[in-house]
Design a protein around this motif. Structure first.
Motif, PDB file in Angstrom:
ATOM      1  N   GLY A  19       0.823  -0.862  -0.061  1.00  0.00           N
ATOM      2  CA  GLY A  19      -0.387   0.015  -0.033  1.00  0.00           C
ATOM      3  C   GLY A  19       0.785   1.080  -0.106  1.00  0.00           C
ATOM      4  N   GLU A  20       0.719   2.542   0.267  1.00  0.00           N
ATOM      5  CA  GLU A  20       0.624   3.746   0.320  1.00  0.00           C
ATOM      6  C   GLU A  20       0.863   4.469   1.848  1.00  0.00           C
ATOM      7  OE1 GLU A  20      -0.356   6.009  -3.209  1.00  0.00           O
ATOM      8  OE2 GLU A  20       0.759   5.020  -4.468  1.00  0.00           O
ATOM      9  N   SER A  21       1.752   5.511   1.922  1.00  0.00           N
ATOM     10  CA  SER A  21       1.610   6.156   2.537  1.00  0.00           C
ATOM     11  C   SER A  21      -0.050   6.509   2.480  1.00  0.00           C
ATOM     12  CB  SER A  21       2.458   7.141   3.115  1.00  0.00           C
ATOM     13  OG  SER A  21       2.239   8.246   4.133  1.00  0.00           O
ATOM     14  N   HIS A  22      -0.752   7.515   3.913  1.00  0.00           N
ATOM     15  CA  HIS A  22      -1.873   7.664   4.024  1.00  0.00           C
ATOM     16  C   HIS A  22      -1.460   9.519   3.906  1.00  0.00           C
ATOM     17  CE1 HIS A  22      -3.712   4.018   3.830  1.00  0.00           C
ATOM     18  NE2 HIS A  22      -3.164   3.373   5.122  1.00  0.00           N
ATOM     19  N   TYR A  23      -0.131   9.495   4.093  1.00  0.00           N
ATOM     20  CA  TYR A  23       0.056  10.895   4.779  1.00  0.00           C
ATOM     21  C   TYR A  23       0.092  11.949   3.382  1.00  0.00           C
ATOM     22  CZ  TYR A  23      -0.388  10.886   9.282  1.00  0.00           C
ATOM     23  OH  TYR A  23      -0.786  10.887  10.818  1.00  0.00           O
ATOM     24  N   SER A  24      -0.711  12.684   2.512  1.00  0.00           N
ATOM     25  CA  SER A  24      -0.266  13.991   1.686  1.00  0.00           C
ATOM     26  C   SER A  24       0.763  14.519   2.292  1.00  0.00           C
ATOM     27  CB  SER A  24      -1.431  13.875   0.978  1.00  0.00           C
ATOM     28  OG  SER A  24      -2.166  14.899   1.785  1.00  0.00           O
ATOM     29  N   LEU A  25       1.046  15.530   1.068  1.00  0.00           N
ATOM     30  CA  LEU A  25       1.500  16.781   1.855  1.00  0.00           C
ATOM     31  C   LEU A  25       0.907  18.025   1.869  1.00  0.00           C
ATOM     32  CD1 LEU A  25       4.129  18.282   1.961  1.00  0.00           C
ATOM     33  CD2 LEU A  25       3.102  19.549  -0.580  1.00  0.00           C
ATOM     34  N   ARG A  26      -0.278  17.664   2.197  1.00  0.00           N
ATOM     35  CA  ARG A  26      -1.738  18.644   2.934  1.00  0.00           C
ATOM     36  C   ARG A  26      -1.489  18.335   4.740  1.00  0.00           C
ATOM     37  NH1 ARG A  26      -6.197  18.618   4.375  1.00  0.00           N
ATOM     38  NH2 ARG A  26      -6.534  16.139   3.756  1.00  0.00           N
ATOM     39  N   LYS A  27      -1.704  16.868   4.572  1.00  0.00           N
ATOM     40  CA  LYS A  27      -1.980  16.113   5.682  1.00  0.00           C
ATOM     41  C   LYS A  27      -0.765  17.119   6.695  1.00  0.00           C
ATOM     42  CE  LYS A  27      -5.349  12.672   6.694  1.00  0.00           C
ATOM     43  NZ  LYS A  27      -5.083  11.012   6.290  1.00  0.00           N
ATOM     44  N   LEU A  28      -0.168  16.377   5.970  1.00  0.00           N
ATOM     45  CA  LEU A  28       2.023  16.293   7.157  1.00  0.00           C
ATOM     46  C   LEU A  28       1.776  18.114   6.608  1.00  0.00           C
ATOM     47  CD1 LEU A  28       5.013  15.190   4.987  1.00  0.00           C
ATOM     48  CD2 LEU A  28       4.233  14.460   6.884  1.00  0.00           C
ATOM     49  N   ILE A  29       1.789  18.955   6.594  1.00  0.00           N
ATOM     50  CA  ILE A  29       1.424  20.140   7.178  1.00  0.00           C
ATOM     51  C   ILE A  29       0.943  20.328   8.083  1.00  0.00           C
ATOM     52  CG2 ILE A  29       1.451  22.392   6.515  1.00  0.00           C
ATOM     53  CD1 ILE A  29       2.274  22.000   3.272  1.00  0.00           C
ATOM     54  N   ASN A  30      -0.721  19.523   8.120  1.00  0.00           N
ATOM     55  CA  ASN A  30      -1.735  20.102   9.126  1.00  0.00           C
ATOM     56  C   ASN A  30      -0.824  19.625  10.233  1.00  0.00           C
ATOM     57  OD1 ASN A  30      -3.778  21.002   9.591  1.00  0.00           O
ATOM     58  ND2 ASN A  30      -5.007  19.004  10.453  1.00  0.00           N
ATOM     59  N   LEU A  31      -0.601  18.321  10.365  1.00  0.00           N
ATOM     60  CA  LEU A  31      -0.079  17.345  11.337  1.00  0.00           C
ATOM     61  C   LEU A  31       1.222  18.687  12.085  1.00  0.00           C
ATOM     62  CD1 LEU A  31      -0.567  14.678  12.980  1.00  0.00           C
ATOM     63  CD2 LEU A  31       1.759  14.311  11.925  1.00  0.00           C
ATOM     64  N   GLN A  32       2.112  19.254  11.424  1.00  0.00           N
ATOM     65  CA  GLN A  32       2.941  19.717  12.312  1.00  0.00           C
ATOM     66  C   GLN A  32       2.463  21.206  12.265  1.00  0.00           C
ATOM     67  OE1 GLN A  32       5.737  18.328  12.511  1.00  0.00           O
ATOM     68  NE2 GLN A  32       4.465  16.591  11.477  1.00  0.00           N
ATOM     69  N   PHE A  33       1.493  21.442  11.866  1.00  0.00           N
ATOM     70  CA  PHE A  33       0.981  22.356  12.354  1.00  0.00           C
ATOM     71  C   PHE A  33      -0.071  22.447  14.324  1.00  0.00           C
ATOM     72  CE2 PHE A  33      -1.420  27.067  13.129  1.00  0.00           C
ATOM     73  CZ  PHE A  33      -0.038  28.000  12.460  1.00  0.00           C
ATOM     74  N   ASP A  34      -0.524  20.840  13.971  1.00  0.00           N
ATOM     75  CA  ASP A  34      -0.486  20.247  15.114  1.00  0.00           C
ATOM     76  C   ASP A  34       0.139  20.596  16.456  1.00  0.00           C
ATOM     77  OD1 ASP A  34      -3.253  19.874  13.701  1.00  0.00           O
ATOM     78  OD2 ASP A  34      -3.072  18.079  13.959  1.00  0.00           O
ATOM     79  N   LEU A  35       1.325  20.067  15.454  1.00  0.00           N
ATOM     80  CA  LEU A  35       2.504  19.706  16.375  1.00  0.00           C
ATOM     81  C   LEU A  35       2.594  21.550  17.171  1.00  0.00           C
ATOM     82  CD1 LEU A  35       4.640  18.389  17.642  1.00  0.00           C
ATOM     83  CD2 LEU A  35       5.948  18.542  16.418  1.00  0.00           C
ATOM     84  N   VAL A  36       3.456  22.088  16.288  1.00  0.00           N
ATOM     85  CA  VAL A  36       3.217  23.423  16.310  1.00  0.00           C
ATOM     86  C   VAL A  36       2.732  24.258  17.890  1.00  0.00           C
ATOM     87  CG1 VAL A  36       4.755  25.870  15.707  1.00  0.00           C
ATOM     88  CG2 VAL A  36       5.519  23.858  14.733  1.00  0.00           C
ATOM     89  N   SER A  37       1.449  24.158  16.774  1.00  0.00           N
ATOM     90  CA  SER A  37       0.800  25.346  18.070  1.00  0.00           C
ATOM     91  C   SER A  37      -0.147  24.373  19.325  1.00  0.00           C
ATOM     92  CB  SER A  37      -0.868  25.312  16.781  1.00  0.00           C
ATOM     93  OG  SER A  37      -1.270  23.717  16.845  1.00  0.00           O
ATOM     94  N   SER A  38       0.260  23.374  19.457  1.00  0.00           N
ATOM     95  CA  SER A  38      -0.153  22.273  20.695  1.00  0.00           C
ATOM     96  C   SER A  38       1.032  22.849  21.640  1.00  0.00           C
ATOM     97  CB  SER A  38      -0.965  21.690  20.372  1.00  0.00           C
ATOM     98  OG  SER A  38       0.133  20.029  20.007  1.00  0.00           O
TER      99      SER A  38
END
Ligand code: UDP
Ligand code: MG
Length: 319
Positions: free
Chosen positions: A204-223
């Protein structure tokens, strides 16, 4: 066989039908080989392939339990739902795609017990992902370290070990968007990191698109920090200063070189204006991100909803 702490392995699953059988084939001997009490908690994060039936069949083994979520809530929420039912003293998180070799689990446990650590993080040796996946991650590692002040060499690898107390602290945080490895380090007193092997995705393939990755990183930074908001403020201040200096400069030049020159400067002015407008939009965007997250927090929707829990003693029935 009862020897030391009980171990729980939490595995989020989102459309991993091709990986689950091979994962179990490798995980089972590792867990049995440790000669301890253990359990494996799979979380079906709203898969629409055959993952759930495959997982349900696995609950014939008394060590396996399966949490079925009502829909896809994302990897971290799925892990949290697994945390809510774990019974072990040491909790391991693992990806279902075999990128984190299960054979490394005994080393994690050993590191944790020998050093009396609360969290054992991991650093991926020779990461087997495409550049498109590793380059953003590398950048993220550096930025995340700087911004959150939480030191972790590799943020992305989910093969990690946590003491029960840490998992409990994490579960008490009813935050909507968060990043488990960072949250764990935030609560832990003694943290260590060990190097682990990393493999290519089994199928299969990674479930993380660039958009999802950016979102996750913003989760990390903003929290963990309001650094982006501060950055905007300081940049804004700097730009305002530059703008004023520029205006003064233009004013003087107008006096020195006359009106004809000043009219030609109109385009410079446009350029400056566009820079400001662009920056304002950017600033609005960053604030919007925070506001969006605040909005999510105040709505207080559950981060995940468990539909059913399957285990060997509930087999046949729905719960
Ligand atoms: N995953 C999940 N929910 C999602 C996306 C992913 O439970 O919405 C699981 C997925 O099944 C896998 C793990 O999280 O076990 C890591 O996902 P993936 O391999 O796609 O991410 P990557 O390795 O590219 O970071
Ligand atoms: Mg993966």
């Amino acid at each position: 066989m009862d020897n030391g702490a009980m171990i729980s392995v939490v595995i989020p699953v989102y459309n991993e039908e091709a990986n689950i059988p091979s994962l179990m084939e490798r995980l089972r001997p590792v867990m049995k080989g440790m000669k301890r009490r253990y359990e494996i908690v799979f979380v079906d994060d709203g898969s629409w392939d055959n993952s759930l039936p495959i997982l349900k069949d696995l609950t014939a083994e008394p060590e396996v339990r399966v949490v079925e979520l009502t829909k896809n809530y994302g990897q971290h929420a799925a892990i949290f739902s697994g945390f809510s039912i774990v019974r072990g003293d040491i909790i391991i998180t693992l990806d279902a795609d075999l990128q984190n070799p299960p054979e490394e689990i005994p080393r994690l446990i050993r590191a944790m017990e020998e050093g009396e650590y609360d969290v054992v993080g991991t650093i991926r040796k020779e990461r087997k992902d495409s550049v498109f996946r590793t380059f953003p991650s590398r950048l993220i590692n550096i930025v995340a370290r700087k911004i959150t002040g939480i030191h972790m060499t590799d943020w992305g690898c989910m093969l990690r070990a946590y003491r029960r107390s840490i998992v409990e602290h994490m579960s008490e945080c009813r935050e909507q968007a968060t990043f488990i490895p960072a949250l764990a380090v935030y609560f832990a007193k003694h943290v260590t990191e060990i190097e682990v092997a990393h493999e290519e995705r089994h199928a299969g393939e990674s479930h993380y698109s660039l958009r999802k990755l950016i979102n996750l990183q913003f989760d990390l930074v903003s929290s963990f920090s309001d650094f982006p908001l501060k950055l905007i403020m300081y940049t804004g201040l700097g730009m305002a200063f530059l703008g004023v200096s520029f205006a003064v400069m233009l004013g003087i030049a107008r006096l020195v070189y006359g009106a004809a020159w000043a009219a030609e400067g109109v385009f410079t002015l446009f350029a400056a204006l566009f820079a400001f407008v662009g920056f304002q939009f950017f600033a609005l965007g960053v604030m919007g991100e925070y506001i969006g997250r605040i909005y999510k927090e105040v709505r207080k929707r559950p981060e995940y909803v468990i539909d059913k829990i399957y285990s060997s003693d509930s087999n046949g029935g729905s719960r």
